[in-house]
Design a protein around this motif. Structure first.
Motif, PDB file in Angstrom:
ATOM      1  N   THR A 116     -39.559 -21.239   9.250  1.00 35.99           N
ATOM      2  CA  THR A 116     -40.516 -20.927  10.312  1.00 35.99           C
ATOM      3  C   THR A 116     -39.815 -20.244  11.474  1.00 35.99           C
ATOM      4  N   PHE A 117     -38.651 -20.757  11.856  1.00 37.09           N
ATOM      5  CA  PHE A 117     -37.896 -20.154  12.943  1.00 37.09           C
ATOM      6  C   PHE A 117     -37.477 -18.729  12.599  1.00 37.09           C
ATOM      7  N   LYS A 118     -37.031 -18.511  11.368  1.00 39.10           N
ATOM      8  CA  LYS A 118     -36.608 -17.183  10.931  1.00 39.10           C
ATOM      9  C   LYS A 118     -37.785 -16.208  10.942  1.00 39.10           C
ATOM     10  N   ARG A 119     -38.948 -16.663  10.472  1.00 37.23           N
ATOM     11  CA  ARG A 119     -40.138 -15.809  10.460  1.00 37.23           C
ATOM     12  C   ARG A 119     -40.581 -15.492  11.892  1.00 37.23           C
ATOM     13  N   GLU A 120     -40.546 -16.480  12.767  1.00 36.60           N
ATOM     14  CA  GLU A 120     -40.933 -16.262  14.160  1.00 36.60           C
ATOM     15  C   GLU A 120     -39.932 -15.365  14.875  1.00 36.60           C
ATOM     16  N   ALA A 121     -38.679 -15.404  14.451  1.00 35.42           N
ATOM     17  CA  ALA A 121     -37.663 -14.557  15.086  1.00 35.42           C
ATOM     18  C   ALA A 121     -37.918 -13.089  14.769  1.00 35.42           C
ATOM     19  N   ARG A 122     -38.460 -12.807  13.595  1.00 41.57           N
ATOM     20  CA  ARG A 122     -38.738 -11.420  13.212  1.00 41.57           C
ATOM     21  C   ARG A 122     -40.002 -10.893  13.873  1.00 41.57           C
ATOM     22  N   THR A 123     -40.996 -11.735  13.977  1.00 40.02           N
ATOM     23  CA  THR A 123     -42.269 -11.321  14.556  1.00 40.02           C
ATOM     24  C   THR A 123     -42.738 -12.393  15.515  1.00 40.02           C
ATOM     25  N   GLY A 124     -43.436 -11.999  16.522  1.00 43.86           N
ATOM     26  CA  GLY A 124     -44.019 -12.978  17.417  1.00 43.86           C
ATOM     27  C   GLY A 124     -43.210 -13.201  18.670  1.00 43.86           C
ATOM     28  N   ARG A 125     -43.422 -14.345  19.271  1.00 37.47           N
ATOM     29  CA  ARG A 125     -42.827 -14.648  20.571  1.00 37.47           C
ATOM     30  C   ARG A 125     -41.317 -14.751  20.516  1.00 37.47           C
ATOM     31  N   MET A 126     -40.774 -15.241  19.421  1.00 39.15           N
ATOM     32  CA  MET A 126     -39.324 -15.389  19.338  1.00 39.15           C
ATOM     33  C   MET A 126     -38.633 -14.034  19.361  1.00 39.15           C
ATOM     34  N   ALA A 127     -39.241 -13.022  18.759  1.00 44.25           N
ATOM     35  CA  ALA A 127     -38.653 -11.686  18.780  1.00 44.25           C
ATOM     36  C   ALA A 127     -38.572 -11.164  20.208  1.00 44.25           C
ATOM     37  N   ASP A 128     -39.623 -11.405  20.996  1.00 45.69           N
ATOM     38  CA  ASP A 128     -39.611 -10.986  22.398  1.00 45.69           C
ATOM     39  C   ASP A 128     -38.517 -11.701  23.173  1.00 45.69           C
ATOM     40  N   MET A 129     -38.346 -12.995  22.896  1.00 46.38           N
ATOM     41  CA  MET A 129     -37.319 -13.762  23.589  1.00 46.38           C
ATOM     42  C   MET A 129     -35.922 -13.235  23.251  1.00 46.38           C
ATOM     43  N   PHE A 130     -35.672 -12.930  21.970  1.00 45.24           N
ATOM     44  CA  PHE A 130     -34.373 -12.402  21.586  1.00 45.24           C
ATOM     45  C   PHE A 130     -34.123 -11.024  22.199  1.00 45.24           C
ATOM     46  N   ASP A 131     -35.165 -10.205  22.296  1.00 43.87           N
ATOM     47  CA  ASP A 131     -35.023  -8.900  22.937  1.00 43.87           C
ATOM     48  C   ASP A 131     -34.639  -9.050  24.401  1.00 43.87           C
ATOM     49  N   GLN A 132     -35.277  -9.992  25.085  1.00 41.63           N
ATOM     50  CA  GLN A 132     -34.964 -10.224  26.502  1.00 41.63           C
ATOM     51  C   GLN A 132     -33.526 -10.726  26.668  1.00 41.63           C
ATOM     52  N   LEU A 133     -33.099 -11.627  25.797  1.00 44.49           N
ATOM     53  CA  LEU A 133     -31.724 -12.139  25.865  1.00 44.49           C
ATOM     54  C   LEU A 133     -30.724 -11.022  25.593  1.00 44.49           C
ATOM     55  N   ALA A 134     -31.037 -10.153  24.647  1.00 45.07           N
ATOM     56  CA  ALA A 134     -30.129  -9.056  24.320  1.00 45.07           C
ATOM     57  C   ALA A 134     -29.997  -8.097  25.499  1.00 45.07           C
ATOM     58  N   GLN A 135     -31.085  -7.851  26.212  1.00 46.00           N
ATOM     59  CA  GLN A 135     -31.042  -6.952  27.358  1.00 46.00           C
ATOM     60  C   GLN A 135     -30.233  -7.572  28.510  1.00 46.00           C
ATOM     61  N   LYS A 136     -30.296  -8.868  28.673  1.00 49.42           N
ATOM     62  CA  LYS A 136     -29.565  -9.536  29.756  1.00 49.42           C
ATOM     63  C   LYS A 136     -28.064  -9.515  29.496  1.00 49.42           C
ATOM     64  N   THR A 137     -27.654  -9.592  28.240  1.00 52.02           N
ATOM     65  CA  THR A 137     -26.233  -9.645  27.917  1.00 52.02           C
ATOM     66  C   THR A 137     -25.577  -8.263  27.937  1.00 52.02           C
ATOM     67  N   MET A 138     -26.377  -7.211  27.889  1.00 53.75           N
ATOM     68  CA  MET A 138     -25.802  -5.864  27.868  1.00 53.75           C
ATOM     69  C   MET A 138     -25.446  -5.381  29.227  1.00 53.75           C
TER      70      MET A 138
END
Length: 85
Positions: A63-85
């Motif tokens: 479930t976590f893996k599926r949510e990471a690809r699509t949905g709210r988790m993907a948005d969260m990972f995108d935001q984290l990636a932008q903060k670390t760059m």
């Protein structure tokens, strides 16, 4: 890696009729071996409870893996990636 040469089936029903019993048999044997092994080793709890815990954990992982690809988790990972760059 193939266990058996590919077969041509006339319909999906024929393909499932040959595949499902084999998959059920192998899955049942794996579950049985896991239960027997955990009981022989003396694991805390029974083999069935260990199997249940592993199944639930793996379901959460999927479930976590599926949510990471699509949905709210993907948005969260995108935001984290932008903060670390």
């Amino acid at each position: 890696w193939e266990l058996a040469p590919p077969r041509t089936h006339k319909s999906l029903r024929d393909a499932l009729r040959t595949s499902v019993p084999t998959a059920a048999l192998v899955g049942g044997m794996a579950i049985g071996l896991l239960s027997v092994f955990s009981d022989l080793v003396g694991a805390r709890g029974s083999g069935t409870s260990i199997l249940l815990a592993v199944t639930i954990t793996y379901q959460y992982y999927e479930t976590f893996k599926r949510e990471a690809r699509t949905g709210r988790m993907a948005d969260m990972f995108d935001q984290l990636a932008q903060k670390t760059m």
